[in-house]
Design an enzyme around this catalytic site. Structure first.
Site, mmCIF file in Angstrom:
data_model
loop_
_atom_site.group_PDB
_atom_site.id
_atom_site.type_symbol
_atom_site.label_atom_id
_atom_site.label_comp_id
_atom_site.label_asym_id
_atom_site.label_seq_id
_atom_site.Cartn_x
_atom_site.Cartn_y
_atom_site.Cartn_z
ATOM 1 N N LYS A 105 0.866 -1.184 0.000
ATOM 2 C CA LYS A 105 0.000 0.000 0.000
ATOM 3 C C LYS A 105 0.901 1.233 0.000
ATOM 4 O O LYS A 105 1.749 1.386 0.878
ATOM 5 C CB LYS A 105 -0.884 0.001 1.247
ATOM 6 C CG LYS A 105 -1.613 1.337 1.502
ATOM 7 C CD LYS A 105 -2.505 1.304 2.752
ATOM 8 C CE LYS A 105 -3.043 2.699 3.080
ATOM 9 N NZ LYS A 105 -3.902 2.729 4.289
ATOM 10 N N ASP A 118 -2.511 10.388 3.420
ATOM 11 C CA ASP A 118 -3.905 9.974 3.614
ATOM 12 C C ASP A 118 -4.646 11.008 4.456
ATOM 13 O O ASP A 118 -4.567 11.001 5.682
ATOM 14 C CB ASP A 118 -3.944 8.594 4.304
ATOM 15 C CG ASP A 118 -5.369 8.081 4.467
ATOM 16 O OD1 ASP A 118 -6.294 8.669 3.872
ATOM 17 O OD2 ASP A 118 -5.542 7.073 5.191
ATOM 18 N N LYS A 159 -10.080 13.042 7.769
ATOM 19 C CA LYS A 159 -9.593 12.676 9.102
ATOM 20 C C LYS A 159 -9.588 13.901 10.002
ATOM 21 O O LYS A 159 -9.474 15.024 9.507
ATOM 22 C CB LYS A 159 -8.139 12.182 8.991
ATOM 23 C CG LYS A 159 -7.990 10.785 8.449
ATOM 24 C CD LYS A 159 -6.531 10.368 8.481
ATOM 25 C CE LYS A 159 -6.344 8.968 7.915
ATOM 26 N NZ LYS A 159 -7.020 7.919 8.674
ATOM 27 N N ASP A 170 1.779 6.650 5.372
ATOM 28 C CA ASP A 170 0.784 5.692 4.876
ATOM 29 C C ASP A 170 1.245 4.996 3.588
ATOM 30 O O ASP A 170 0.519 4.176 3.026
ATOM 31 C CB ASP A 170 -0.556 6.410 4.675
ATOM 32 C CG ASP A 170 -1.744 5.488 4.888
ATOM 33 O OD1 ASP A 170 -1.583 4.469 5.587
ATOM 34 O OD2 ASP A 170 -2.828 5.780 4.339
ATOM 35 N N GLU A 226 -9.228 3.607 2.218
ATOM 36 C CA GLU A 226 -8.744 3.662 0.830
ATOM 37 C C GLU A 226 -7.657 2.637 0.518
ATOM 38 O O GLU A 226 -7.502 2.235 -0.632
ATOM 39 C CB GLU A 226 -8.221 5.080 0.529
ATOM 40 C CG GLU A 226 -6.779 5.379 0.952
ATOM 41 C CD GLU A 226 -6.537 5.263 2.448
ATOM 42 O OE1 GLU A 226 -7.498 5.389 3.225
ATOM 43 O OE2 GLU A 226 -5.377 5.035 2.851
ATOM 44 N N ARG A 241 -7.447 -0.489 1.175
ATOM 45 C CA ARG A 241 -7.996 -1.749 0.655
ATOM 46 C C ARG A 241 -8.457 -1.587 -0.794
ATOM 47 O O ARG A 241 -8.474 -2.563 -1.543
ATOM 48 C CB ARG A 241 -9.123 -2.232 1.567
ATOM 49 C CG ARG A 241 -10.244 -1.244 1.719
ATOM 50 C CD ARG A 241 -11.152 -1.558 2.904
ATOM 51 N NE ARG A 241 -10.564 -1.135 4.184
ATOM 52 C CZ ARG A 241 -11.143 -1.309 5.367
ATOM 53 N NH1 ARG A 241 -12.310 -1.907 5.443
ATOM 54 N NH2 ARG A 241 -10.554 -0.892 6.473
HETATM 55 N N1 BES Z 1 -4.075 4.840 6.932
HETATM 56 C C1 BES Z 1 -5.204 4.563 7.729
HETATM 57 C C2 BES Z 1 -4.901 3.590 8.865
HETATM 58 C C3 BES Z 1 -4.061 4.094 9.990
HETATM 59 C C4 BES Z 1 -4.622 4.786 11.039
HETATM 60 C C5 BES Z 1 -2.725 3.792 10.027
HETATM 61 C C6 BES Z 1 -3.842 5.208 12.089
HETATM 62 C C7 BES Z 1 -1.949 4.201 11.093
HETATM 63 C C8 BES Z 1 -2.505 4.900 12.125
HETATM 64 C C9 BES Z 1 -6.315 3.950 6.891
HETATM 65 O O1 BES Z 1 -6.384 4.341 5.579
HETATM 66 C C10 BES Z 1 -7.609 4.335 7.547
HETATM 67 O O2 BES Z 1 -7.864 5.491 7.647
HETATM 68 N N2 BES Z 1 -8.366 3.354 7.992
HETATM 69 C C11 BES Z 1 -9.581 3.583 8.666
HETATM 70 C C12 BES Z 1 -10.548 2.533 8.203
HETATM 71 C C13 BES Z 1 -11.959 2.779 8.629
HETATM 72 C C14 BES Z 1 -12.522 4.001 7.940
HETATM 73 C C15 BES Z 1 -12.755 1.566 8.290
HETATM 74 C C16 BES Z 1 -9.325 3.496 10.172
HETATM 75 O O3 BES Z 1 -8.502 2.702 10.580
HETATM 76 O O4 BES Z 1 -9.945 4.255 10.900
HETATM 77 ZN ZN ZN Z 2 -4.558 4.894 4.724
HETATM 78 ZN ZN ZN Z 3 -7.474 6.126 5.277
#
Ligand code: BES
Ligand code: ZN
Ligand code: ZN
Length: 498
Positions: free
Chosen positions: A256, A261, A268, A279, A340, A342
């Site tokens: 990835k 992000d 966010k 990310d 995103e 996935r």
């Molecule tokens: N890049 C993030 C995951 C992440 C969060 C990595 C904090 C490291 C620290 C990912 O793209 C994301 O935002 N995932 C969401 C998924 C949710 C919307 C289902 C998450 O983990 O909140």
């Molecule tokens: Zn991400």
């Molecule tokens: Zn994300």
């Protein structure tokens, strides 16, 4: 950091003395230590003023010159390769201007693997990301370190070869860290691709192919395109091939690579959003692994795919509610644009399984905050459709001191991700519970089968969620700050068996 071998006993620069707890004595063989330093070391050790607990250090200076750093390895029976690696890293972390740039390490009676690990720890920890800082001669991080290891004549050739290999692997770890630490204004999808193309020029047996935005659209990479289209820095896919002229099945890596992000339209919160430059840690892991393999001369074929995009909110960004068609033909209802990773991986995994002949596929992704909730910064989440393969990765990680913890891939999680009313699948679970597991189950749907009809069987696949381990790991002694470069060494171990 340059680490060389010497079968002599002389000391250049600071003497580094690894010692076991309860056996704190100066080895006989050390020559050329100024008398006052020698008597000082002997006095400190005889008086019991230095307890060689794991990673304890003490610096001593002779009145007639000469310096020494004592470093603890802990108790003999506990001093495995991990203890030696950590001790080596601790030495470098403890080096200040006063120690100068040259170290000579004198072991009591260490075997080849232990000495190599110590050198590896020194090399790994000798890293700082200072490209954007002016050089400061007063900064301890700015010392150019070199080390020499004194060993028996009989060990010299083998140790030298082992340390050269370790240095190659460390170059891969440091490349991963450099990529991860790079600020997101300079690290965007095509910048990553250009770095990969430039890197490939050093090696005759490496090829890098870039599928740019226009080509990605033409090929139907709907996941990659949907995530990246809202940015002025367009998405791309980068494909690395090592020893491509070899025939037959080969390991396949997928990463990835979200170079920033923001969450997209599902924006966010602002706090610590800068960390989302990391990310692209999955793509950096994959790139770093290819460097480690190429520079250490691995002869087998390996192919890696990185899915690069910047996830931005914009007038032309994807929306929650959009339905996209991925490379596999499967449609996804995008319920949250922040899920995103996935989406881009759905295209990467599908391409990996359909256009190549993978023996197995391993993907790396800073995929979910839920994985950080589950495992903290101590271990990567590890899922696989093959229990034996998952165990092999877990063990490869243990061997090199990079923990990857088994997590469940349950049919119930997969069901949760296919419950869209209007598309084949959805990118969000029904609730937040088990978020790292539902994400893994989502990815599984995009791992193709091998064979057809009754013989069809899903390709062996593992998913590694490095959201908690790619950065922020405070207990990792190999890392001073920023990106960790985790799992380059795990993958080298898995792929090469060494
Ligand atoms: N890049 C993030 C995951 C992440 C969060 C990595 C904090 C490291 C620290 C990912 O793209 C994301 O935002 N995932 C969401 C998924 C949710 C919307 C289902 C998450 O983990 O909140
Ligand atoms: Zn991400
Ligand atoms: Zn994300």
């Amino acid at each position: 950091m340059q680490v060389t071998i010497s079968s002599g006993n002389n000391i250049n620069g600071t003497l580094v003395l690894p010692l076991f707890e309860g056996e704190e004595t100066l080895p006989e063989i050390v020559e050329g230590i100024p008398t006052t330093l020698k008597s000082q070391i002997n006095r400190v050790l005889a008086d019991g003023d230095f307890k060689a607990k794991a990673n304890a250090t003490m610096t001593l200076m002779g009145t007639e010159g000469g310096k020494a750093m004592l470093i603890g390895l802990g108790k003999t029976d506990k001093a495995d390769v991990h203890a030696y690696r950590e001790a080596g890293a601790t030495v470098v972390a403890s080096c200040k201007k006063v120690h100068g740039g040259e170290l000579t390490v004198v072991f009591h009676d260490a075997d080849l693997a232990s000495m190599t690990s110590f050198a590896e720890g020194m090399m790994l920890r000798d890293y700082s990301y200072d490209l954007y800082k002016k050089k400061d001669d007063d900064d301890d991080e700015d010392i150019n370190l070199s080390a020499r290891i004194n060993c028996n004549e009989g060990d010299a050739t083998a140790l030298s070869a082992a340390i050269d290999r370790a240095a190659s692997i460390v170059s891969g770890v440091h490349l991963s860290r450099d990529l991860g630490n790079c600020p997101p204004n300079d690290m965007y999808p095509m910048a990553f691709a250009e770095k990969a193309e430039l890197w490939a020029k050093q090696y005759d047996n490496v090829k890098v192919e870039v599928i740019d935005y226009e080509a990605a659209k033409r090929h139907g990479m709907g996941g990659l395109v949907a995530v990246g289209m809202g940015s002025s820095r367009k998405p791309c896919m980068v494909i690395f091939t090592l020893n491509g002229d070899q025939k037959g099945q080969h390991p396949m890596l997928v990463g990835k690579g979200i170079t920033f992000d923001t969450g997209g339209i599902s924006l966010k919160p602002g706090a610590n959003m800068d960390e989302m430059k990391y990310d692209m840690g999955g793509s950096a892991t994959v790139f770093g692994t290819m460097e480690a393999l190429a520079s250490s001369g691995y002869p087998g074929k390996v192919v890696a795919i990185t899915c690069m995009a910047e996830n931005m909110p914009a007038a032309n960004a994807q929306r929650p509610g959009d339905v996209i068609t991925t490379l596999s033909g499967k449609t996804i209802e995008v319920l949250n644009t922040d899920a995103e990773g996935r989406l881009v991986l759905s295209d990467g995994l599908w391409k990996a399984g359909t256009d190549y002949e993978p023996e197995y596929i391993v993907d790396f992704a800073t995929l979910t905050g839920a994985c950080v909730v589950a495992l903290g910064h101590e271990a990567t989440g590890l899922w696989s459709n093959d229990d034996d393969f998952r165990t092999r990765i877990h063990e490869a990680g243990n061997d090199v001191g990079e923990l990857a913890w088994p997590m469940p891939l349950l049919p119930a999680f997969e069901k949760e991700m296919t419950s869209s009313k209007i598309a084949d699948t959805r990118n969000l679970g029904a609730g937040r519970w088990g978020g790292a597991n539902t994400a893994a189950a989502f990815l599984k749907q995009f791992v193709p089968n091998r064979g057809e009809g009754d013989d069809a069987e899903q390709i062996t696949w593992a998913h590694m969620d490095i959201a908690g381990t790619y950065w922020g790991a405070k207990t990792n002694k190999m890392v001073g700050h920023g990106a960790t470069g985790i799992h380059v060494r795990t993958m080298v171990r898995l792929i090469t068996g060494e």
